[in-house]
Write a protein that holds these residues in place. Structure first.
Motif, PDB file in Angstrom:
ATOM      1  N   TYR A 222       0.856  -1.195   0.000  1.00 39.01           N
ATOM      2  CA  TYR A 222       0.000   0.000   0.000  1.00 39.01           C
ATOM      3  C   TYR A 222       0.888   1.239   0.000  1.00 39.01           C
ATOM      4  CZ  TYR A 222      -3.628  -3.366   1.173  1.00 39.01           C
ATOM      5  OH  TYR A 222      -4.490  -4.436   1.147  1.00 39.01           O
ATOM      6  N   TRP A 223       1.474   1.515  -1.149  1.00 46.86           N
ATOM      7  CA  TRP A 223       2.428   2.613  -1.260  1.00 46.86           C
ATOM      8  C   TRP A 223       1.729   3.913  -1.617  1.00 46.86           C
ATOM      9  CZ3 TRP A 223       6.895   4.686  -0.265  1.00 46.86           C
ATOM     10  CH2 TRP A 223       7.369   5.746  -1.045  1.00 46.86           C
ATOM     11  N   ALA A 224       2.118   4.965  -0.911  1.00 47.34           N
ATOM     12  CA  ALA A 224       1.690   6.315  -1.250  1.00 47.34           C
ATOM     13  C   ALA A 224       2.931   7.192  -1.277  1.00 47.34           C
ATOM     14  CB  ALA A 224       0.683   6.842  -0.230  1.00 47.34           C
ATOM     15  N   ALA A 225       3.193   7.824  -2.407  1.00 44.06           N
ATOM     16  CA  ALA A 225       4.390   8.655  -2.543  1.00 44.06           C
ATOM     17  C   ALA A 225       4.279   9.883  -1.650  1.00 44.06           C
ATOM     18  CB  ALA A 225       4.577   9.075  -3.991  1.00 44.06           C
ATOM     19  N   PRO A 226       5.336  10.220  -0.915  1.00 45.14           N
ATOM     20  CA  PRO A 226       5.317  11.460  -0.128  1.00 45.14           C
ATOM     21  C   PRO A 226       5.171  12.666  -1.039  1.00 45.14           C
ATOM     22  CG  PRO A 226       7.167  10.032   0.496  1.00 45.14           C
ATOM     23  CD  PRO A 226       6.587   9.467  -0.762  1.00 45.14           C
ATOM     24  N   GLU A 227       4.700  13.740  -0.479  1.00 46.78           N
ATOM     25  CA  GLU A 227       4.512  14.962  -1.255  1.00 46.78           C
ATOM     26  C   GLU A 227       5.820  15.395  -1.901  1.00 46.78           C
ATOM     27  OE1 GLU A 227       2.806  19.538  -0.697  1.00 46.78           O
ATOM     28  OE2 GLU A 227       2.773  18.106   0.977  1.00 46.78           O
ATOM     29  N   GLY A 228       5.768  15.656  -3.194  1.00 48.76           N
ATOM     30  CA  GLY A 228       6.952  16.124  -3.909  1.00 48.76           C
ATOM     31  C   GLY A 228       7.851  15.014  -4.436  1.00 48.76           C
ATOM     32  N   VAL A 248      19.417  12.249   0.168  1.00 42.72           N
ATOM     33  CA  VAL A 248      19.180  11.602   1.462  1.00 42.72           C
ATOM     34  C   VAL A 248      17.864  12.078   2.062  1.00 42.72           C
ATOM     35  CG1 VAL A 248      20.017  11.401   3.836  1.00 42.72           C
ATOM     36  CG2 VAL A 248      21.626  11.182   1.937  1.00 42.72           C
ATOM     37  N   ALA A 249      17.605  13.371   1.977  1.00 39.39           N
ATOM     38  CA  ALA A 249      16.361  13.919   2.549  1.00 39.39           C
ATOM     39  C   ALA A 249      15.134  13.334   1.855  1.00 39.39           C
ATOM     40  CB  ALA A 249      16.362  15.443   2.440  1.00 39.39           C
ATOM     41  N   GLN A 250      15.201  13.192   0.539  1.00 39.63           N
ATOM     42  CA  GLN A 250      14.069  12.605  -0.189  1.00 39.63           C
ATOM     43  C   GLN A 250      13.907  11.127   0.164  1.00 39.63           C
ATOM     44  OE1 GLN A 250      15.547  13.763  -4.096  1.00 39.63           O
ATOM     45  NE2 GLN A 250      13.812  15.156  -4.382  1.00 39.63           N
ATOM     46  N   TRP A 251      15.048  10.419   0.270  1.00 40.29           N
ATOM     47  CA  TRP A 251      14.966   9.005   0.607  1.00 40.29           C
ATOM     48  C   TRP A 251      14.362   8.807   1.996  1.00 40.29           C
ATOM     49  CZ3 TRP A 251      14.087   4.364  -0.334  1.00 40.29           C
ATOM     50  CH2 TRP A 251      14.354   3.364   0.595  1.00 40.29           C
ATOM     51  N   GLU A 252      14.689   9.650   2.936  1.00 41.68           N
ATOM     52  CA  GLU A 252      14.145   9.503   4.288  1.00 41.68           C
ATOM     53  C   GLU A 252      12.627   9.635   4.293  1.00 41.68           C
ATOM     54  OE1 GLU A 252      16.385  12.282   6.606  1.00 41.68           O
ATOM     55  OE2 GLU A 252      18.072  10.887   6.887  1.00 41.68           O
ATOM     56  N   LYS A 253      12.085  10.458   3.406  1.00 38.78           N
ATOM     57  CA  LYS A 253      10.626  10.556   3.288  1.00 38.78           C
ATOM     58  C   LYS A 253      10.041   9.257   2.745  1.00 38.78           C
ATOM     59  CE  LYS A 253      10.432  15.567   2.479  1.00 38.78           C
ATOM     60  NZ  LYS A 253      10.039  16.626   1.514  1.00 38.78           N
ATOM     61  N   MET A 254      10.711   8.671   1.763  1.00 39.21           N
ATOM     62  CA  MET A 254      10.250   7.409   1.200  1.00 39.21           C
ATOM     63  C   MET A 254      10.365   6.289   2.220  1.00 39.21           C
ATOM     64  SD  MET A 254      11.799   7.687  -2.676  1.00 39.21           S
ATOM     65  CE  MET A 254      10.809   6.318  -3.316  1.00 39.21           C
ATOM     66  N   LEU A 255      11.463   6.295   2.970  1.00 42.24           N
ATOM     67  CA  LEU A 255      11.676   5.293   4.012  1.00 42.24           C
ATOM     68  C   LEU A 255      10.569   5.360   5.058  1.00 42.24           C
ATOM     69  CD1 LEU A 255      13.563   3.148   5.294  1.00 42.24           C
ATOM     70  CD2 LEU A 255      14.759   5.039   6.425  1.00 42.24           C
ATOM     71  N   ALA A 256      10.164   6.566   5.422  1.00 46.75           N
ATOM     72  CA  ALA A 256       9.098   6.734   6.411  1.00 46.75           C
ATOM     73  C   ALA A 256       7.777   6.151   5.916  1.00 46.75           C
ATOM     74  CB  ALA A 256       8.925   8.216   6.746  1.00 46.75           C
TER      75      ALA A 256
END
Length: 338
Positions: A222-228, A248-256
């Motif tokens: 159930y994947w939902a892409a983070p904003e942006g 790294v900052a973008q990956w951390e959003k995906m990891l969350a």
């Protein structure tokens, strides 16, 4: 005009519902929320209408209103939708009734102290440092022989010396400090299901570069892409690692949001590691011997033009290890705190 119900309850995973439209007139249906799809959205006379409800990755339950109009008449049904649990947001189907988590990063081993750990970040690899492969080396290694849980620095190139295959799960307690979950290697069947067979499989993985490291991103069911954040999946084919490039900052959003990253770490034979292979190829062991030659083990192969779960090779090659945790699975070993 009348509808067969005025209220529908759907959990956070979404689903398909039906409502019977009862009328002798032509009718049209609309919904005030985009997460409900109506089929058909118009008709003549009485018939069933299907409501397809998307999953809810938000933090709150919500509702939608479906309105049906026929001439001067109208009726409506309210769709109440729940939310996904945190477990549902971050797990991967590895079988019809099997859910798993990926370990946060690759497994690493320090021979001098016989210590185990997960790498600090998902994108960390030892790479050329694996040329120091020996049982006295005082650094960390991550290109391990297949099924070598009891002797992770064995380098002899004779397959029979690696039998019986011993998974790294025997060290799960040391890896997690004695208090964590039971970790083990995925089987061939589990990895194949994740990549090839689960619902929307090809939409849920793709080649990528994270913090300048090439690799494979695998997304939860159930994947939902983070904003942006945008993601180009395997459904669009393979063309190197540059269709998805993340800081790294973008990956951390995906990891969350539950994403897993398997970096390219190359492969090793003895103390030989190719730098070009490290930068462009990732190989991850499963725990399953090939049915065609039991000297071979299956592994996940990641290249810039392909991702394959069907590859198999002698276990004396060194590949990366990404452990998994299956929900509801208990350890067969007693905990040992180092």
């Amino acid at each position: 005009l009348s509808l067969s119900t005025f209220l529908l309850h759907v959990d956070g995973t979404g689903g398909i519902c039906t409502v019977r439209v009862q009328t002798n007139l032509s009718w049209t249906a609309t919904c005030n929320k985009s997460w409900v799809t109506l089929s058909p959205a118009s008709g003549k006379g009485s018939q069933e209408m299907t409501l397809t409800v998307d999953f809810n990755h938000g933090n709150y339950s919500d509702d939608a209103n479906v309105t049906v109009k026929a001439g001067n008449f109208s009726d409506s049904v309210i769709v109440m939708r729940g939310v996904l649990s945190q477990e549902q947001k971050t797990t991967f189907s590895a079988g019809e009734d099997s859910k798993i988590y990926f370990a946060p990063a690759n497994l690493q081993y320090k021979p001098s102290t016989k210590s185990w750990r997960f790498a600090e970040h998902a994108y960390d690899v030892i790479g050329m440092g694996n040329t120091n492969f020996s049982d006295t080396y005082n650094g960390w290694l991550d290109l391990l022989p297949g099924g070598s849980g009891e002797n992770p620095t064995r380098t002899i190139t004779v397959a029979s010396y690696y039998k019986p295959y011993v998974d790294w799960d025997i060290h799960y307690s040391s890896i997690s400090g004695g208090y964590g979950h039971y970790w083990r290697s995925p089987t061939y069947e589990e990895m194949s299901y994740i990549i090839n067979e689960r619902k929307n499989a090809k939409k849920l993985y793709g080649l990528a570069t994270v913090n300048n490291v090439a690799g494979l991103i695998i997304l939860p069911d159930y994947w939902a892409a983070p904003e942006g954040i945008t993601f180009v999946s395997a459904e669009n084919g393979f063309d190197g690692y540059n269709k998805n490039v993340y800081t790294v900052a973008q990956w951390e959003k995906m990891l969350a949001n539950g994403a897993a990253f398997l970096p390219c770490g190359g492969s090793r034979l003895g103390n030989s590691v190719s730098e070009s292979v490290v930068q462009g190829s990732g190989n991850y062991w499963t725990s399953t011997p090939s049915p065609y030659n039991d000297d071979y083990l299956y592994y996940l192969e990641i290249k810039g033009h392909n991702v394959s779960t069907y590859s198999n090779i002698y276990p004396f090659y060194g590949h990366c290890v990404r452990l998994i945790r299956k929900i509801g699975e208990e350890s067969p070993y007693p905990p040992v705190i180092n």
